[in-house]
Design a protein around this motif. Structure first.
Motif, PDB file in Angstrom:
ATOM      1  N   ASN A  16       0.813  -1.220   0.000  1.00 47.07           N
ATOM      2  CA  ASN A  16       0.000   0.000   0.000  1.00 47.07           C
ATOM      3  C   ASN A  16       0.842   1.264   0.000  1.00 47.07           C
ATOM      4  OD1 ASN A  16      -2.340  -1.526   0.109  1.00 47.07           O
ATOM      5  ND2 ASN A  16      -2.308  -1.608   2.329  1.00 47.07           N
ATOM      6  N   SER A  17       2.148   1.118  -0.026  1.00 43.44           N
ATOM      7  CA  SER A  17       3.038   2.273   0.094  1.00 43.44           C
ATOM      8  C   SER A  17       3.537   2.763  -1.259  1.00 43.44           C
ATOM      9  CB  SER A  17       4.232   1.908   0.984  1.00 43.44           C
ATOM     10  OG  SER A  17       3.792   1.576   2.267  1.00 43.44           O
ATOM     11  N   LYS A  18       2.734   2.711  -2.274  1.00 37.62           N
ATOM     12  CA  LYS A  18       3.155   3.163  -3.602  1.00 37.62           C
ATOM     13  C   LYS A  18       3.468   4.659  -3.577  1.00 37.62           C
ATOM     14  CE  LYS A  18       2.415  -0.799  -5.603  1.00 37.62           C
ATOM     15  NZ  LYS A  18       3.467  -1.722  -5.621  1.00 37.62           N
ATOM     16  N   THR A  19       4.553   5.024  -4.241  1.00 34.17           N
ATOM     17  CA  THR A  19       4.965   6.420  -4.277  1.00 34.17           C
ATOM     18  C   THR A  19       4.317   7.142  -5.451  1.00 34.17           C
ATOM     19  OG1 THR A  19       6.898   5.893  -5.615  1.00 34.17           O
ATOM     20  CG2 THR A  19       7.191   5.895  -3.227  1.00 34.17           C
ATOM     21  N   LEU A  20       4.272   8.452  -5.380  1.00 30.29           N
ATOM     22  CA  LEU A  20       3.714   9.279  -6.444  1.00 30.29           C
ATOM     23  C   LEU A  20       4.774   9.688  -7.461  1.00 30.29           C
ATOM     24  CD1 LEU A  20       1.485  11.593  -4.228  1.00 30.29           C
ATOM     25  CD2 LEU A  20       0.765   9.620  -5.583  1.00 30.29           C
ATOM     26  N   TYR A  21       5.991   9.205  -7.292  1.00 29.31           N
ATOM     27  CA  TYR A  21       7.115   9.575  -8.140  1.00 29.31           C
ATOM     28  C   TYR A  21       7.929   8.319  -8.428  1.00 29.31           C
ATOM     29  CZ  TYR A  21       8.246   9.893  -3.218  1.00 29.31           C
ATOM     30  OH  TYR A  21       8.318   9.634  -1.872  1.00 29.31           O
ATOM     31  N   PRO A  22       8.704   8.327  -9.514  1.00 31.82           N
ATOM     32  CA  PRO A  22       9.537   7.158  -9.821  1.00 31.82           C
ATOM     33  C   PRO A  22      10.558   6.906  -8.711  1.00 31.82           C
ATOM     34  CG  PRO A  22       9.481   8.681 -11.676  1.00 31.82           C
ATOM     35  CD  PRO A  22       8.819   9.368 -10.518  1.00 31.82           C
ATOM     36  N   THR A  23      10.769   5.635  -8.397  1.00 29.73           N
ATOM     37  CA  THR A  23      11.731   5.237  -7.374  1.00 29.73           C
ATOM     38  C   THR A  23      12.510   4.043  -7.912  1.00 29.73           C
ATOM     39  OG1 THR A  23      10.178   5.911  -5.656  1.00 29.73           O
ATOM     40  CG2 THR A  23      11.982   4.512  -4.973  1.00 29.73           C
ATOM     41  N   LYS A  24      13.831   4.101  -7.781  1.00 26.69           N
ATOM     42  CA  LYS A  24      14.664   3.034  -8.323  1.00 26.69           C
ATOM     43  C   LYS A  24      15.895   2.848  -7.451  1.00 26.69           C
ATOM     44  CE  LYS A  24      16.276   1.490 -12.821  1.00 26.69           C
ATOM     45  NZ  LYS A  24      16.378   1.800 -14.241  1.00 26.69           N
ATOM     46  N   GLU A  25      16.379   1.617  -7.393  1.00 28.50           N
ATOM     47  CA  GLU A  25      17.549   1.277  -6.590  1.00 28.50           C
ATOM     48  C   GLU A  25      18.796   1.202  -7.456  1.00 28.50           C
ATOM     49  OE1 GLU A  25      19.026  -2.402  -3.734  1.00 28.50           O
ATOM     50  OE2 GLU A  25      17.013  -2.402  -4.556  1.00 28.50           O
ATOM     51  N   PHE A  26      19.926   1.685  -6.903  1.00 28.48           N
ATOM     52  CA  PHE A  26      21.204   1.672  -7.612  1.00 28.48           C
ATOM     53  C   PHE A  26      22.317   1.264  -6.662  1.00 28.48           C
ATOM     54  CE2 PHE A  26      18.478   4.714  -9.699  1.00 28.48           C
ATOM     55  CZ  PHE A  26      18.595   4.350 -11.033  1.00 28.48           C
ATOM     56  N   SER A  27      23.437   0.842  -7.251  1.00 28.31           N
ATOM     57  CA  SER A  27      24.590   0.486  -6.422  1.00 28.31           C
ATOM     58  C   SER A  27      25.618   1.616  -6.364  1.00 28.31           C
ATOM     59  CB  SER A  27      25.238  -0.805  -6.928  1.00 28.31           C
ATOM     60  OG  SER A  27      25.636  -0.661  -8.265  1.00 28.31           O
ATOM     61  N   SER A  28      25.393   2.703  -7.137  1.00 28.97           N
ATOM     62  CA  SER A  28      26.326   3.838  -7.085  1.00 28.97           C
ATOM     63  C   SER A  28      25.598   5.152  -7.365  1.00 28.97           C
ATOM     64  CB  SER A  28      27.464   3.658  -8.090  1.00 28.97           C
ATOM     65  OG  SER A  28      27.015   3.911  -9.401  1.00 28.97           O
ATOM     66  N   LEU A  29      26.182   6.226  -6.884  1.00 26.64           N
ATOM     67  CA  LEU A  29      25.641   7.563  -7.134  1.00 26.64           C
ATOM     68  C   LEU A  29      25.699   7.904  -8.618  1.00 26.64           C
ATOM     69  CD1 LEU A  29      24.530  10.271  -6.133  1.00 26.64           C
ATOM     70  CD2 LEU A  29      26.877  10.959  -5.617  1.00 26.64           C
ATOM     71  N   ASP A  30      26.759   7.486  -9.305  1.00 29.49           N
ATOM     72  CA  ASP A  30      26.877   7.757 -10.742  1.00 29.49           C
ATOM     73  C   ASP A  30      25.714   7.151 -11.526  1.00 29.49           C
ATOM     74  OD1 ASP A  30      29.215   9.215 -10.465  1.00 29.49           O
ATOM     75  OD2 ASP A  30      30.538   7.525 -10.932  1.00 29.49           O
ATOM     76  N   GLU A  31      25.351   5.909 -11.201  1.00 31.35           N
ATOM     77  CA  GLU A  31      24.221   5.272 -11.878  1.00 31.35           C
ATOM     78  C   GLU A  31      22.931   6.051 -11.617  1.00 31.35           C
ATOM     79  OE1 GLU A  31      24.104   1.320 -10.300  1.00 31.35           O
ATOM     80  OE2 GLU A  31      25.780   0.625 -11.510  1.00 31.35           O
ATOM     81  N   ALA A  32      22.753   6.494 -10.384  1.00 33.64           N
ATOM     82  CA  ALA A  32      21.553   7.257 -10.022  1.00 33.64           C
ATOM     83  C   ALA A  32      21.489   8.564 -10.814  1.00 33.64           C
ATOM     84  CB  ALA A  32      21.537   7.533  -8.522  1.00 33.64           C
ATOM     85  N   GLN A  33      22.613   9.260 -10.917  1.00 37.77           N
ATOM     86  CA  GLN A  33      22.638  10.522 -11.645  1.00 37.77           C
ATOM     87  C   GLN A  33      22.361  10.318 -13.138  1.00 37.77           C
ATOM     88  OE1 GLN A  33      26.441  11.947  -9.880  1.00 37.77           O
ATOM     89  NE2 GLN A  33      25.271  13.775  -9.333  1.00 37.77           N
TER      90      GLN A  33
END
Length: 128
Positions: free
Chosen positions: A103-120
């Motif tokens: 029930n905790s769906k977010t209103l924005y995209p959320t994704k997991e990464f192993s590094s800050l560079d991948e996230a950026q």
């Protein structure tokens, strides 16, 4: 405007015009009160602008309690200003499924990464 805020259990930094990073301290246990402090830092630093947020939980033993998760997803003042959230973790288990399931769906995209560079890079792809 502050570009760096040190809280007891986390450090919040503005690392780009539209990116905030929250680095959780080792052994931090984030509860709803802590989540509210982090959210307030996000609001202050964003100055009402939409932002990408990185939750860096690579620090050993850092954990986000269910009450804090619920605050970030349902009560946070930053919710309308959040473009996306990248969770950076060095654990291969899917923290997103644990944190943002059911029930905790977010209103924005959320994704997991192993590094800050991948996230950026992901944020860059969302800007298009």
């Amino acid at each position: 405007m502050k570009e760096h805020v040190e809280l007891e259990k986390a450090i919040v930094e503005k690392i780009d015009l539209d990116i905030l990073i929250t680095k959780y301290r080792p052994n931090a246990s984030i509860n709803e009160v802590d989540a509210e402090k982090i959210d307030n830092a996000h609001i202050d630093m964003s100055q009402g602008n939409e932002m990408f947020i990185v939750a860096d939980i690579t620090a050993s033993q850092a954990q986000i309690k269910k009450s804090a998760e619920e605050y970030f997803i349902h009560k946070g003042k930053m919710i309308p200003y959040t473009k996306a959230i990248a969770i950076v973790t060095n654990h291969k288990s899917s923290i997103i499924e644990k944190l943002f399931s059911g029930n905790s769906k977010t209103l924005y995209p959320t994704k997991e990464f192993s590094s800050l560079d991948e996230a950026q890079k992901w944020f860059d792809s969302l800007r298009i």
